[in-house]
Design a protein around this motif. Structure first.
Motif, PDB file in Angstrom:
ATOM      1  N   VAL A 279       0.819  -1.216   0.000  1.00 47.51           N
ATOM      2  CA  VAL A 279       0.000   0.000   0.000  1.00 47.51           C
ATOM      3  C   VAL A 279       0.851   1.264   0.000  1.00 47.51           C
ATOM      4  O   VAL A 279       0.511   2.254  -0.657  1.00 47.51           O
ATOM      5  N   CYS A 280       1.963   1.245   0.720  1.00 47.95           N
ATOM      6  CA  CYS A 280       2.711   2.479   0.978  1.00 47.95           C
ATOM      7  C   CYS A 280       3.868   2.734   0.017  1.00 47.95           C
ATOM      8  O   CYS A 280       4.385   3.854  -0.033  1.00 47.95           O
ATOM      9  N   ARG A 281       4.302   1.750  -0.725  1.00 52.02           N
ATOM     10  CA  ARG A 281       5.406   2.015  -1.632  1.00 52.02           C
ATOM     11  C   ARG A 281       4.923   2.819  -2.836  1.00 52.02           C
ATOM     12  O   ARG A 281       3.735   2.882  -3.144  1.00 52.02           O
ATOM     13  N   ALA A 321      -2.515  11.357   9.264  1.00 52.27           N
ATOM     14  CA  ALA A 321      -3.618  11.605   8.336  1.00 52.27           C
ATOM     15  C   ALA A 321      -3.664  13.072   7.918  1.00 52.27           C
ATOM     16  O   ALA A 321      -3.971  13.392   6.766  1.00 52.27           O
ATOM     17  N   LEU A 322      -3.362  13.982   8.855  1.00 51.97           N
ATOM     18  CA  LEU A 322      -3.322  15.407   8.514  1.00 51.97           C
ATOM     19  C   LEU A 322      -2.250  15.682   7.467  1.00 51.97           C
ATOM     20  O   LEU A 322      -2.471  16.435   6.501  1.00 51.97           O
ATOM     21  N   TRP A 323      -1.084  15.079   7.644  1.00 50.29           N
ATOM     22  CA  TRP A 323       0.003  15.275   6.685  1.00 50.29           C
ATOM     23  C   TRP A 323      -0.314  14.624   5.343  1.00 50.29           C
ATOM     24  O   TRP A 323       0.051  15.141   4.289  1.00 50.29           O
ATOM     25  N   LEU A 324      -1.017  13.491   5.387  1.00 51.33           N
ATOM     26  CA  LEU A 324      -1.401  12.848   4.136  1.00 51.33           C
ATOM     27  C   LEU A 324      -2.314  13.776   3.331  1.00 51.33           C
ATOM     28  O   LEU A 324      -2.178  13.891   2.110  1.00 51.33           O
ATOM     29  N   ALA A 325      -3.221  14.460   4.044  1.00 52.86           N
ATOM     30  CA  ALA A 325      -4.090  15.424   3.372  1.00 52.86           C
ATOM     31  C   ALA A 325      -3.283  16.600   2.834  1.00 52.86           C
ATOM     32  O   ALA A 325      -3.530  17.083   1.715  1.00 52.86           O
ATOM     33  N   GLU A 326      -2.309  17.079   3.613  1.00 55.52           N
ATOM     34  CA  GLU A 326      -1.460  18.187   3.161  1.00 55.52           C
ATOM     35  C   GLU A 326      -0.695  17.809   1.896  1.00 55.52           C
ATOM     36  O   GLU A 326      -0.487  18.631   1.004  1.00 55.52           O
ATOM     37  N   LEU A 327      -0.293  16.556   1.818  1.00 50.89           N
ATOM     38  CA  LEU A 327       0.443  16.084   0.639  1.00 50.89           C
ATOM     39  C   LEU A 327      -0.482  15.845  -0.553  1.00 50.89           C
ATOM     40  O   LEU A 327      -0.008  15.599  -1.665  1.00 50.89           O
ATOM     41  N   GLY A 328      -1.787  15.884  -0.315  1.00 52.77           N
ATOM     42  CA  GLY A 328      -2.734  15.618  -1.390  1.00 52.77           C
ATOM     43  C   GLY A 328      -2.805  14.158  -1.779  1.00 52.77           C
ATOM     44  O   GLY A 328      -3.180  13.825  -2.911  1.00 52.77           O
ATOM     45  N   GLU A 329      -2.474  13.258  -0.845  1.00 52.63           N
ATOM     46  CA  GLU A 329      -2.415  11.830  -1.176  1.00 52.63           C
ATOM     47  C   GLU A 329      -3.518  11.010  -0.521  1.00 52.63           C
ATOM     48  O   GLU A 329      -3.496   9.783  -0.602  1.00 52.63           O
ATOM     49  N   THR A 330      -4.466  11.647   0.148  1.00 51.05           N
ATOM     50  CA  THR A 330      -5.470  10.883   0.891  1.00 51.05           C
ATOM     51  C   THR A 330      -6.225   9.918  -0.020  1.00 51.05           C
ATOM     52  O   THR A 330      -6.345   8.720   0.281  1.00 51.05           O
ATOM     53  N   ARG A 331      -6.751  10.412  -1.125  1.00 53.94           N
ATOM     54  CA  ARG A 331      -7.542   9.558  -2.019  1.00 53.94           C
ATOM     55  C   ARG A 331      -6.672   8.482  -2.666  1.00 53.94           C
ATOM     56  O   ARG A 331      -7.063   7.309  -2.735  1.00 53.94           O
ATOM     57  N   ALA A 332      -5.486   8.863  -3.117  1.00 57.08           N
ATOM     58  CA  ALA A 332      -4.631   7.890  -3.799  1.00 57.08           C
ATOM     59  C   ALA A 332      -4.221   6.757  -2.859  1.00 57.08           C
ATOM     60  O   ALA A 332      -4.193   5.579  -3.248  1.00 57.08           O
ATOM     61  N   THR A 333      -3.916   7.102  -1.608  1.00 56.70           N
ATOM     62  CA  THR A 333      -3.511   6.073  -0.649  1.00 56.70           C
ATOM     63  C   THR A 333      -4.694   5.180  -0.300  1.00 56.70           C
ATOM     64  O   THR A 333      -4.549   3.950  -0.191  1.00 56.70           O
ATOM     65  N   ALA A 334      -5.868   5.781  -0.122  1.00 51.23           N
ATOM     66  CA  ALA A 334      -7.061   4.978   0.152  1.00 51.23           C
ATOM     67  C   ALA A 334      -7.373   4.056  -1.025  1.00 51.23           C
ATOM     68  O   ALA A 334      -7.811   2.910  -0.836  1.00 51.23           O
ATOM     69  N   ASP A 335      -7.139   4.537  -2.240  1.00 58.56           N
ATOM     70  CA  ASP A 335      -7.351   3.695  -3.425  1.00 58.56           C
ATOM     71  C   ASP A 335      -6.420   2.491  -3.404  1.00 58.56           C
ATOM     72  O   ASP A 335      -6.835   1.357  -3.703  1.00 58.56           O
ATOM     73  N   ARG A 336      -5.142   2.726  -3.080  1.00 60.56           N
ATOM     74  CA  ARG A 336      -4.186   1.611  -3.044  1.00 60.56           C
ATOM     75  C   ARG A 336      -4.531   0.635  -1.914  1.00 60.56           C
ATOM     76  O   ARG A 336      -4.403  -0.584  -2.069  1.00 60.56           O
ATOM     77  N   HIS A 337      -4.950   1.184  -0.774  1.00 64.78           N
ATOM     78  CA  HIS A 337      -5.361   0.343   0.352  1.00 64.78           C
ATOM     79  C   HIS A 337      -6.543  -0.541  -0.061  1.00 64.78           C
ATOM     80  O   HIS A 337      -6.538  -1.764   0.170  1.00 64.78           O
ATOM     81  N   ALA A 338      -7.545   0.056  -0.677  1.00 65.25           N
ATOM     82  CA  ALA A 338      -8.711  -0.717  -1.109  1.00 65.25           C
ATOM     83  C   ALA A 338      -8.321  -1.749  -2.160  1.00 65.25           C
ATOM     84  O   ALA A 338      -8.807  -2.893  -2.137  1.00 65.25           O
ATOM     85  N   ALA A 339      -7.438  -1.374  -3.086  1.00 63.39           N
ATOM     86  CA  ALA A 339      -7.007  -2.308  -4.128  1.00 63.39           C
ATOM     87  C   ALA A 339      -6.282  -3.505  -3.523  1.00 63.39           C
ATOM     88  O   ALA A 339      -6.465  -4.651  -3.967  1.00 63.39           O
ATOM     89  N   ARG A 340      -5.462  -3.250  -2.508  1.00 65.48           N
ATOM     90  CA  ARG A 340      -4.729  -4.338  -1.871  1.00 65.48           C
ATOM     91  C   ARG A 340      -5.676  -5.334  -1.208  1.00 65.48           C
ATOM     92  O   ARG A 340      -5.553  -6.553  -1.391  1.00 65.48           O
ATOM     93  N   PHE A 341      -6.658  -4.832  -0.473  1.00 61.84           N
ATOM     94  CA  PHE A 341      -7.534  -5.755   0.249  1.00 61.84           C
ATOM     95  C   PHE A 341      -8.590  -6.363  -0.671  1.00 61.84           C
ATOM     96  O   PHE A 341      -9.055  -7.485  -0.420  1.00 61.84           O
ATOM     97  N   HIS A 342      -8.923  -5.682  -1.741  1.00 65.62           N
ATOM     98  CA  HIS A 342      -9.737  -6.295  -2.797  1.00 65.62           C
ATOM     99  C   HIS A 342      -8.984  -7.484  -3.390  1.00 65.62           C
ATOM    100  O   HIS A 342      -9.539  -8.572  -3.595  1.00 65.62           O
TER     101      HIS A 342
END
Length: 668
Positions: A279-281, A321-342
């Motif tokens: 998810v994080c790489r 999570a605050l920093w993830l939002a600052e980086l603009g990566e919240t949606r992209a990271t959630a997408d990768r997280h969902a893809a992994r568990f899917h």
């Protein structure tokens, strides 16, 4: 029976008075809320008291980690899981949970209620009203607000004693020990500047490997002294202190460590390392850099590593999570997280008929909350993917006791997804299995019909067999074995090879032949299916073939064989964590032991089985032919050893750890 407890994170320091006061309150009050700011040590104190005093004051202790929930839709399900309830009942889930708790003095810890205060209050009140012996300990940043709530506000550690002791203990963990007086003076100054906030001290101690304590004291003096200027007349707020400590830790992280910290905030469970990597790489976090970053975060106490799983403090996760939002990566990271568990859900389904079945059951159990998080994200962003994932998980969750979660997500997906027919067929089928296991046979039969219609539209033979399996299962439970046999025979006509649906339909055929009295044909089919399951390395189907072979052995007065088959079934069911199957298997073992004139062991098996039936929230179930076997065996066991001895052995078994008792029975 204790539920999951949070992993220890270093030695527990001080708070003797808080421990005594909280233990005393739990002995006197019914709802105690431990209130304090994030990072003050509420969960640690609750865990310490629950672990040390819980067994002295309560018959059972259960820990519900609510921080893993994004909303209240599965609150009762999570608490039920924590209480060991794999609810198969069709009624209200709170009633089922209350029935599970009622009658014994129980401590229920609701940890991290602050984001679900109103819902936690309502659930606590409902359970307390139904369960006179229940005591609830909540941890929260704010009160629950109920009329009978007793608040215990948790403050920081005394800065000149316990805070210094904690800082020294955590420093020793990173290999730093002080022997000069000026170091102890500086340590005391650090504790004063950090106001004795435990999480702030833990994060500061992790930095002592890189900088001496006197340097740390000087840096803190520069950062926080302005807030203590004489003209201001106020002390720095503790939340400011904690933010400063976390922010300082963040500044001292290398850039790739900060990025990993932010991305880790997407996980809800204790994350497995391989899932973190997937998810994080990405971007600057190559596999090598990510491994270095992870090691750095562990050294800095930003995360802890236990049994190959990462755990993050709630407050630290929020900052990430605050920093993830600052980086603009919240949606992209959630997408990768969902893809992994899917991906994990689909892989588990593909591996069901094969040597990795038990491993996949264990893996899905370990990441349950992240699977739910992925489904919630996909429901909002990619409903078709959510439906595919829910369909893949449905049977696993039904067999593992997560019936309410399965029902919730399957129904949500049905509302949102109209096509394709293959996906809808699987949703109907999985929901039908859930309804069948909850005893809702008419509803399950209707869902089997809908699954069949969608499978026909999809021209999918495997889905047609799944619908037939569900229809046959309902018929067996209604006492219609000949109808079930006809359904299974039609579904298996022309079937070749080993697939999950074929195996399940063959199993229906075995049950139907046994129930209709065709024992020779049933035994031949059961042995063939067992051998195929064994060659495949599969456990679920094999367990039920052993069950049927035990029933046949009892009909044919071969009790020694029945005992052996019952134990074989229990070994397989234990591997995949199927409480329903364990209840069935223990009842069958009790019948077999009674047939061998081993009345006391039969009583123990029945008593242990009762505990597993309580876990699934309803009385003993099974196909109709099992009921007379149960009743006859109990009468026989009572005649063998007498009512008094039977009741004593049975009663003691219901007070023991059921899993320990099960191990003892399998070791014979």
């Amino acid at each position: 029976m204790e539920s999951w407890m949070p992993p220890e994170n270093g030695p527990f320091i001080g708070r003797e008075q808080d421990i005594e006061e909280l233990a005393s309150l739990l002995d006197e009050q019914r709802l105690v809320t431990l209130v304090g700011m994030g990072g003050i040590g509420k969960s640690r104190l609750a865990a310490q008291v629950a672990g040390e005093w819980g067994p002295k004051l309560f018959a059972s202790v259960h820990w519900a980690p609510l921080w893993s929930l994004a909303n209240a839709s599965l609150l009762t399900s999570l608490v039920a899981d924590a209480c060991g309830l794999m609810d198969h009942s069709p009624g209200d889930q709170v009633d089922a949970l209350a029935a599970r708790i009622r009658g014994r003095r129980t401590l229920l810890v609701l940890d991290s209620c602050e984001h679900l205060v109103g819902d936690c209050a309502a659930l606590a009140e409902a359970l307390l009203a139904r369960c006179p012996e229940l005591v609830v300990l909540a941890t929260s940043r704010e009160p629950l607000g109920t009329a009978d709530e007793f608040l215990l506000r948790l403050g920081p550690l005394p800065v000149d004693s316990e805070a210094v002791e904690l800082l020294a203990a955590r420093a020793a963990v990173v290999g730093v020990r002080w022997d000069r007086p000026e170091d102890f003076v500086a340590a005391a100054e650090v504790c004063r500047w950090l106001e004795g906030v435990p999480l702030a001290l833990v994060l500061a101690a992790a930095q002592l490997r890189e900088r001496p304590v006197r340097t740390m004291a000087r840096i803190l003096r520069g950062r926080l002294a302005l807030a203590e200027a004489p003209e201001s007349g106020v002390q720095p707020a503790r939340h400011r202190v904690l933010r400063t400590a976390i922010g300082w830790s963040h500044e001292l992280c290398k850039p790739h460590e900060r990025l990993l910290w932010a991305r880790l905030s997407v996980f809800r469970s204790g994350a497995a390392v391989d899932d973190v990597i997937r998810v994080c790489r990405g971007g600057p976090l190559t596999d090598t850099v990510l491994a270095e970053a992870l090691d750095g975060l562990v050294r800095k106490s930003i995360v802890t590593l236990s049994d190959d799983r990462l755990h993050v403090f709630d407050t630290v996760r929020e900052y990430g999570a605050l920093w993830l939002a600052e980086l603009g990566e919240t949606r992209a990271t959630a997408d990768r997280h969902a893809a992994r568990f899917h991906e994990l859900a689909l892989k588990a389904e593909e591996s069901w008929w094969g040597p990795h079945q038990a491993r996949e059951y264990t893996r899905l159990a370990g990441c349950h909350h992240d699977l739910c998080a992925a489904l919630e994200h996909l429901l909002a962003t990619a409903p078709a993917k959510a439906a595919e994932m829910a369909g893949a998980l449905g049977f696993f969750w039904a067999c593992s006791g997560h019936l309410h979660e399965a029902s919730h997500y399957l129904e949500e997906c049905m509302q949102l997804v109209g096509e394709p027919s293959a996906v809808r067929a699987k949703l109907y089928w999985a929901l039908g299995v859930v309804r069948c296991l909850r005893g809702e046979h008419d509803t399950a039969a209707r869902l089997a019909g809908r699954a069949d219609e969608e499978a026909v539209r999809a021209s999918d033979a495997e889905l047609l067999r799944d619908a037939a399996y569900l229809r046959g299962l309902v018929m067996l439970l209604r006492g219609e074995p000949l109808d079930a046999l006809a359904v299974a025979e039609r579904a298996l006509a022309g079937a070749t090879g080993g697939t999950p649906a074929v195996a399940r339909c063959r199993l229906v055929r075995v049950f139907a032949l046994t129930a209709s009295g065709s024992l020779a044909g049933a035994r031949a089919e059961a042995e063939a299916l067992r051998d195929d399951s064994t060659r495949a390395g599969e456990h679920w189907t094999r367990a039920y073939t052993e069950y049927q072979l035990a029933v046949m052995a009892l009909y044919e007065e071969r009790p020694a064989d029945a005992v052996a088959h019952s134990r074989a079934m229990l070994r397989d069911k234990r591997l995949i964590g199927d409480a329903f199957g364990l209840g069935l298997g223990l009842d069958l073992l009790a019948v077999s032991l009674a047939a061998r004139e081993r009345g006391e062991e039969a009583a123990v098996a029945y008593g242990t089985g009762r505990l597993f039936w309580e876990m699934v929230g309803h009385p003993q179930r099974g196909t109709p032919e099992l009921h007379p076997l149960r009743e006859g065996a109990e009468r026989s066991a009572r005649r063998q050893i007498g009512d008094e001895a039977y009741d004593r052995a049975y009663g003691l078994a219901t007070l023991a750890d059921p899993f320990a008792s099960l191990e003892g029975m399998l070791a014979d």
